[in-house]
Design a protein around this motif. Sequence first.
Motif, PDB file in Angstrom:
ATOM      1  N   ALA A   1       0.835  -1.212   0.000  1.00 30.27           N
ATOM      2  CA  ALA A   1       0.000   0.000   0.000  1.00 30.27           C
ATOM      3  C   ALA A   1       0.865   1.256   0.000  1.00 30.27           C
ATOM      4  O   ALA A   1       0.564   2.230  -0.704  1.00 30.27           O
ATOM      5  CB  ALA A   1      -0.929  -0.010   1.208  1.00 30.27           C
ATOM      6  N   THR A   2       1.951   1.231   0.748  1.00 32.85           N
ATOM      7  CA  THR A   2       2.865   2.383   0.806  1.00 32.85           C
ATOM      8  C   THR A   2       3.524   2.598  -0.545  1.00 32.85           C
ATOM      9  O   THR A   2       3.640   3.739  -1.023  1.00 32.85           O
ATOM     10  CB  THR A   2       3.927   2.165   1.914  1.00 32.85           C
ATOM     11  OG1 THR A   2       3.249   1.989   3.156  1.00 32.85           O
ATOM     12  CG2 THR A   2       4.877   3.331   2.009  1.00 32.85           C
ATOM     13  N   ILE A   3       3.965   1.514  -1.176  1.00 28.19           N
ATOM     14  CA  ILE A   3       4.576   1.620  -2.504  1.00 28.19           C
ATOM     15  C   ILE A   3       3.552   2.161  -3.503  1.00 28.19           C
ATOM     16  O   ILE A   3       3.855   3.049  -4.307  1.00 28.19           O
ATOM     17  CB  ILE A   3       5.129   0.249  -2.961  1.00 28.19           C
ATOM     18  CG1 ILE A   3       6.369  -0.099  -2.137  1.00 28.19           C
ATOM     19  CG2 ILE A   3       5.457   0.258  -4.455  1.00 28.19           C
ATOM     20  CD1 ILE A   3       6.881  -1.518  -2.342  1.00 28.19           C
ATOM     21  N   GLY A   4       2.332   1.655  -3.447  1.00 27.88           N
ATOM     22  CA  GLY A   4       1.272   2.131  -4.342  1.00 27.88           C
ATOM     23  C   GLY A   4       1.002   3.616  -4.173  1.00 27.88           C
ATOM     24  O   GLY A   4       0.824   4.337  -5.159  1.00 27.88           O
ATOM     25  N   ALA A   5       0.981   4.078  -2.935  1.00 26.11           N
ATOM     26  CA  ALA A   5       0.755   5.504  -2.672  1.00 26.11           C
ATOM     27  C   ALA A   5       1.905   6.339  -3.233  1.00 26.11           C
ATOM     28  O   ALA A   5       1.686   7.419  -3.793  1.00 26.11           O
ATOM     29  CB  ALA A   5       0.595   5.744  -1.179  1.00 26.11           C
ATOM     30  N   GLY A   6       3.130   5.845  -3.097  1.00 25.56           N
ATOM     31  CA  GLY A   6       4.283   6.555  -3.645  1.00 25.56           C
ATOM     32  C   GLY A   6       4.217   6.648  -5.163  1.00 25.56           C
ATOM     33  O   GLY A   6       4.474   7.710  -5.744  1.00 25.56           O
ATOM     34  N   LEU A   7       3.839   5.557  -5.820  1.00 27.00           N
ATOM     35  CA  LEU A   7       3.735   5.568  -7.277  1.00 27.00           C
ATOM     36  C   LEU A   7       2.578   6.441  -7.741  1.00 27.00           C
ATOM     37  O   LEU A   7       2.640   7.051  -8.810  1.00 27.00           O
ATOM     38  CB  LEU A   7       3.598   4.140  -7.808  1.00 27.00           C
ATOM     39  CG  LEU A   7       4.821   3.247  -7.602  1.00 27.00           C
ATOM     40  CD1 LEU A   7       4.547   1.835  -8.106  1.00 27.00           C
ATOM     41  CD2 LEU A   7       6.066   3.817  -8.243  1.00 27.00           C
ATOM     42  N   SER A   8       1.541   6.551  -6.933  1.00 22.80           N
ATOM     43  CA  SER A   8       0.434   7.446  -7.253  1.00 22.80           C
ATOM     44  C   SER A   8       0.901   8.903  -7.264  1.00 22.80           C
ATOM     45  O   SER A   8       0.483   9.696  -8.113  1.00 22.80           O
ATOM     46  CB  SER A   8      -0.699   7.248  -6.245  1.00 22.80           C
ATOM     47  OG  SER A   8      -1.746   8.139  -6.488  1.00 22.80           O
ATOM     48  N   LEU A   9       1.777   9.250  -6.318  1.00 19.75           N
ATOM     49  CA  LEU A   9       2.349  10.605  -6.313  1.00 19.75           C
ATOM     50  C   LEU A   9       3.185  10.852  -7.561  1.00 19.75           C
ATOM     51  O   LEU A   9       3.164  11.946  -8.126  1.00 19.75           O
ATOM     52  CB  LEU A   9       3.225  10.808  -5.077  1.00 19.75           C
ATOM     53  CG  LEU A   9       2.528  11.227  -3.794  1.00 19.75           C
ATOM     54  CD1 LEU A   9       3.522  11.250  -2.641  1.00 19.75           C
ATOM     55  CD2 LEU A   9       1.869  12.583  -3.948  1.00 19.75           C
ATOM     56  N   VAL A  10       3.924   9.830  -7.996  1.00 19.66           N
ATOM     57  CA  VAL A  10       4.702   9.953  -9.229  1.00 19.66           C
ATOM     58  C   VAL A  10       3.758  10.261 -10.391  1.00 19.66           C
ATOM     59  O   VAL A  10       4.038  11.141 -11.204  1.00 19.66           O
ATOM     60  CB  VAL A  10       5.528   8.673  -9.515  1.00 19.66           C
ATOM     61  CG1 VAL A  10       6.176   8.740 -10.895  1.00 19.66           C
ATOM     62  CG2 VAL A  10       6.598   8.467  -8.449  1.00 19.66           C
ATOM     63  N   ASP A  11       2.628   9.560 -10.469  1.00 18.35           N
ATOM     64  CA  ASP A  11       1.641   9.803 -11.530  1.00 18.35           C
ATOM     65  C   ASP A  11       1.185  11.259 -11.540  1.00 18.35           C
ATOM     66  O   ASP A  11       1.120  11.892 -12.593  1.00 18.35           O
ATOM     67  CB  ASP A  11       0.400   8.923 -11.340  1.00 18.35           C
ATOM     68  CG  ASP A  11       0.640   7.462 -11.650  1.00 18.35           C
ATOM     69  OD1 ASP A  11       1.619   7.141 -12.354  1.00 18.35           O
ATOM     70  OD2 ASP A  11      -0.161   6.628 -11.169  1.00 18.35           O
ATOM     71  N   LYS A  12       0.851  11.762 -10.377  1.00 16.91           N
ATOM     72  CA  LYS A  12       0.364  13.146 -10.281  1.00 16.91           C
ATOM     73  C   LYS A  12       1.441  14.133 -10.714  1.00 16.91           C
ATOM     74  O   LYS A  12       1.160  15.109 -11.408  1.00 16.91           O
ATOM     75  CB  LYS A  12      -0.094  13.442  -8.851  1.00 16.91           C
ATOM     76  CG  LYS A  12      -1.337  12.684  -8.462  1.00 16.91           C
ATOM     77  CD  LYS A  12      -1.671  12.878  -7.010  1.00 16.91           C
ATOM     78  CE  LYS A  12      -2.852  11.997  -6.628  1.00 16.91           C
ATOM     79  NZ  LYS A  12      -3.122  11.989  -5.214  1.00 16.91           N
TER      80      LYS A  12
END
Length: 151
Positions: free
Chosen positions: A9-20
């Motif tokens: 979940a933490t990795i997913g949240a980090g990659l979501s920030l990269v997307d933004k």
Amino acid sequence: MIDPVSTMATIGAGLSLVDKFVDLVRKLRSGEQRPYRVEAKAEAGSFVIRRDGQVVEKVAAQQLHLNEWDSARFEALRQRVSSLWNQFNGLYGQLPNLSVDEQVRIKQRMDTMRHELCKDFREMVDISEKVLGVALEDHYTLYSTCHDGLS
């Protein structure tokens, strides 16, 4: 003991920030907005990467290389990114109200922040790749986002 579900979940949240981040830089450069072609997130005990809606990678919790997880470093990077990201967005929000000269100055400041964000995002992606055991380069390349300037 490291919890694999929380780690995913933490990795997913980090990659979501990269997307933004990638989206906003693209918008600043060309005004272009397009839907994500690649999506990565934790789903039902696995980490799933989809390209154009099709699953291209699926990493089960048991497959994670949890010995590679550096939660303290990842959290430090996340905090730093969050702070810079908030500042970057704040400056972006001011752009329409500024004179052309001020816009140039603010964009230069944003470009400096972009370089810092790129460095931290790259490190977050590197940590994520080690833990997942999957190269994310073709999924989360920061090259075009981190190359050249904003305009």
